[in-house]
Design a protein around this motif. Structure first.
Motif, short mmCIF file in Angstrom:
data_model
loop_
_atom_site.label_atom_id
_atom_site.label_comp_id
_atom_site.label_asym_id
_atom_site.label_seq_id
_atom_site.Cartn_x
_atom_site.Cartn_y
_atom_site.Cartn_z
N PRO A 371 -16.95 78.25 60.15
CA PRO A 371 -17.20 79.14 61.29
C PRO A 371 -16.35 80.41 61.26
N ASP A 372 -15.27 80.38 60.47
CA ASP A 372 -14.38 81.54 60.37
C ASP A 372 -14.78 82.48 59.24
N ARG A 373 -16.00 82.38 58.75
CA ARG A 373 -16.53 83.32 57.77
C ARG A 373 -17.82 83.90 58.33
N TYR A 374 -17.91 85.25 58.35
CA TYR A 374 -18.99 85.91 59.08
C TYR A 374 -19.93 86.67 58.16
N TYR A 446 -10.98 91.84 58.29
CA TYR A 446 -10.36 91.97 56.96
C TYR A 446 -10.14 90.61 56.32
N GLU A 447 -9.88 89.62 57.14
CA GLU A 447 -9.63 88.27 56.63
C GLU A 447 -10.90 87.43 56.52
N ARG A 448 -11.93 87.71 57.35
CA ARG A 448 -13.01 86.73 57.51
C ARG A 448 -14.42 87.25 57.25
N ARG A 533 -13.47 101.23 55.75
CA ARG A 533 -12.15 100.94 56.31
C ARG A 533 -11.79 99.45 56.26
N ALA A 534 -12.76 98.58 56.51
CA ALA A 534 -12.48 97.14 56.49
C ALA A 534 -12.74 96.51 55.13
#
Length: 752
Positions: A371-374, A446-448, A533-534
């Motif tokens: 769920p933490d990957r979009y 940036y993380e996910r 940017r991201a």
């Protein structure tokens, strides 16, 4: 000693040290509790280890990818898309007006009824620019104080529309002001056009107006160029050579060609909120004062070619070069002389700025395993007027995807990763809604964030797909198009991929080549902030016209009052087959990425592109770089090492045999973060907002990218603007070399 310590700490003086019945019972219970707790911890740890160590099966979480594809293909309905489209285009949806707020309510109500996990509205308060409806902007031709001509206050309705109450013609963020005097024709208003006039014809622009035709570069860059060359104001017009290329007497409402009364609105500002640069425009944000903001400096106004005729036909001076001649039926001249020495042109702009809310809609389907990957789908719902192509054909497709995804959820389907459907506000005025949202969630994205899939609009004509993409997503796009039926049933090609390859091959001389994609995403739509940017791998997709048949610069009715439902349903996609095909592609691509075990990203596409770009730079600049001691050798070496690393990485993936979930996660993290390796926190020289070292908008045209933009833009300053920037160039070559080296490290197991 332990027992004595226990007795002492308890302070139980009344109990005999040798009376162990109480102590031994308490110890038994204590050790039993410890043992039970240890067993529980071991079980929990064992479960986690077992989960991540077990082989990753082909996960679909109640359905595999082919079944997902089948449900999408059978579920999406052209009739539902048409229904959504007809409603959304029934009135103007200008940002932060009642029309847009109605669209927001409608989209939220529809998505909520579809049964998605979450549908939220996220607002930001941003600086907006509007025309003064009670005192409209105007362009006049004067002679001795007499008004010979005045531009139209609005585009008259041609197919039953009442256009008297739509937003008057204006360029967003063009400042209020007046300019009057002689006028100079500057072709497309590119930097090379101004340089040609100055250096070859000794034209002095000081205190003159300039008139430029739309196209070739971003309109805001035309205005910057006019200001840099000391012009007092800019008039933009839609030349029939670019917007009525058939030179047809049949224009809207009888065709898709721009009529003389039509004109193109559009922003001349930058991306994101002016008052909160680099940070989100929340209700608690610190805001600059408007006086501190670097807004455009001179007035600017768009007009149609019917109005432009009254200016250009009166201009004298030198004859414009052949390539500068347009589609009006007379010879274009440079000026500043006019046919009557007393004739002047007057420009009056009465725009104003105001802080207004932009309302983004964020709908989510929570992933079952990650769920933490979009995987993010995006389109905007704000318009200049009716917006039947841009953007509401895309909004209608997004709503239909939402409906089908909701139905799939009801049958038990759920993707491995979270899918997010975003409907942005304020795109037309400068990517306001998406930029503020990315700034608000930058660290999490940036993380996910795995991928951002943008559809600014679905169809502007029905010839071929046009897809700009990160190299990482290229193969995913190809595979998705192979699953979709050819939207032209009368054609022999079976799939969308087949007809795309036939109409737009990458190699025109080889019929068996793959389809053409472009890596130049630019900053013309909402993917820009995600990508620039991201560092989120991004794509922008639409169906378009044959540019060999019509070498025009955009679809003809772009941003005009004639971009209506009638225009779309009569001349663009009457069957809605192509709009449906775009919805199918968007949804299937999203699910392919969201459901795959190992992300379907091809890093070798990236390394191939970079080696090609380095070779091109050597061919263009190698001689001058050698003379000025620019370190090209290290850049070439870094590119070669990156290619070797990508090949090795994909060989490792191919050789995997039932990898554990932990191994899958490690591989996917490296693929996902590869794009981030090219993000330089310091940004490009003089343009900190753009941070992508390999792909970023050109300094001289925000619509298109340069490869290695820091290098290319610096070389333009050196070669065309005669500036001594060799030290800056050497720094930018180093930055590029270092970024490519970091990308190589990203793919390594350890990377240090």
């Amino acid at each position: 000693m332990a027992k004595g310590s226990l007795t002492f700490e308890r302070g139980e003086g009344s109990r005999d040290y040798l009376d162990t019945s109480y102590k031994s019972g308490q110890n038994f219970r204590f050790y039993l509790l410890v043992a039970m707790l240890a067993c529980f911890v071991c079980l929990a740890v064992g479960f986690v280890i077992g989960w991540f160590a077990h082989p990753a099966k082909s996960q679909n979480h109640t359905s595999d990818i082919p079944t997902t594809t089948g449900k999408i293909l059978s579920g999406l309905s052209r009739d539902k898309i048409k229904e959504y489209h007809k409603f959304l285009t029934n009135k103007p949806r200008l940002t932060a007006t009642d029309g847009e707020f109605e669209a927001v309510d409608y989209i939220v109500a529809q998505m909520s009824s579809h049964g998605l996990d979450s549908v939220k509205v996220k607002s930001y308060d941003v600086l907006m620019s509007y025309p003064n409806s009670s005192n409209p902007n105007k362009v006049q031709v004067l002679s001795g104080g007499t008004v010979l001509f005045q531009s139209q206050p609005y585009e008259k309705g041609l197919s039953g529309e009442d256009n008297s109450k739509i937003v008057p013609p204006y360029n967003s963020f063009a400042p209020a002001g007046q300019a009057q005097g002689k006028i100079i024709y500057v072709n497309y208003g590119r930097i090379e056009d101004f340089l040609f006039l100055r250096d070859n014809l000794s034209v002095d622009f000081t205190n003159t107006l300039v008139i430029a035709r739309y196209g070739r570069v971003f309109r805001g860059d035309k205005l910057k160029n006019a200001w840099k060359f000391n012009a007092s104001g800019l008039i933009l017009f839609t030349d029939p050579a670019d917007f009525n290329a058939d030179n047809s007497s049949k224009t809207y409402p009888d065709s898709w060609w721009m009529p003389p009364s039509g004109l193109q609105r559009g922003t001349v500002g930058g991306d994101g909120d002016y008052l909160t640069p680099f940070y989100p425009a929340t209700d608690y944000a610190y805001r600059l004062d408007v006086s501190e903001v670097d807004l455009p400096k001179i007035p600017c106004q768009p007009i149609g070619y019917g109005d432009a005729y009254h200016i250009l036909s009166r201009m004298g001076g030198r004859k414009a070069p052949t390539a500068w001649q347009g589609g009006l039926n007379f010879t274009y001249h440079i000026g500043p002389d006019m046919d009557d020495p007393l004739t002047e042109v007057r420009l009056e702009v009465n725009n104003y700025v105001k802080i207004r809310p932009v309302k983004n809609i964020i709908a989510t389907i929570k992933g079952s395993l990650e769920p933490d990957r979009y995987v993010i789908l995006g389109n905007h719902h704000d318009t200049w007027v009716y917006g039947a192509i841009d953007p509401l054909s895309g909004s209608a497709a997004a709503l239909e995807i939402s409906r089908v995804f909701g139905n799939m959820l009801k049958t038990g389907w759920r993707p491995r990763r979270t899918i997010v459907i975003c409907s942005w506000s304020g795109e037309e005025e400068g990517l306001l809604g998406s930029t503020e949202w990315v700034e608000d969630h930058m660290k999490v994205l940036y993380e996910r964030a795995v991928a951002y899939l943008n559809v600014d609009y679905t169809v502007d004509f029905t010839y071929a797909l046009a897809i700009g993409t990160s190299p990482l997503l290229q193969d995913s796009i190809f595979e998705a198009t192979k699953k979709i039926p050819n939207p032209t049933p009368s054609n022999s090609e079976k799939t969308l991929y087949d007809i795309w390859k036939k109409h737009l091959p990458a190699d025109k001389s080889n019929p068996d080549t793959e389809p053409e994609v472009y890596y130049s995403l630019g900053s013309g739509s909402d993917m820009a902030t995600f990508y620039q940017r991201a560092g989120v791998p991004s794509t922008d997709m639409y169906y378009t016209y044959d540019q060999n048949r019509w070498p025009i610069l955009s679809y003809p009715l772009y941003h005009s009052a004639y971009e209506t439902y009638h225009m779309y349903s009569a001349y663009i996609d009457p069957s809605y087959n192509y709009t449906l095909a775009m919805a199918q592609l968007w949804a299937i691509l999203a699910c392919d990425i969201a459901e795959a075990n190992i992300l379907p990203f091809n890093a070798k596409r990236y390394s191939t592109a970079i080696e090609k770009f380095v070779t091109e730079k050597e061919e263009l600049f190698g001689q001058s770089w050698k003379l000025n001691n620019v370190n090209l050798k290290s850049l070439k070496s870094a590119a070669k090492n990156f290619s070797q690393a990508t090949a090795k990485f994909h060989e490792m993936i191919k050789d995997l045999d039932s990898p554990s979930e932990l191994k899958v996660r490690q591989i996917n993290d490296r693929l996902m973060n590869l794009e981030r390796a090219f993000i330089d926190p310091e940004g490009l020289p003089g343009r900190r907002i753009y941070k992508h070292v390999v792909f970023a908008p050109s300094k001289y045209d925000s619509y298109s990218d340069n490869s290695f933009p820091g290098i290319v833009d610096t070389m333009v300053d050196i070669e065309q603007n005669n500036l001594d920037k060799w030290d800056l160039l050497k720094q930018q070559v180093f930055v590029a070399t270092h970024s490519v080296a970091m990308a190589t490290n990203t793919l390594d197991d350890v990377g240090l």
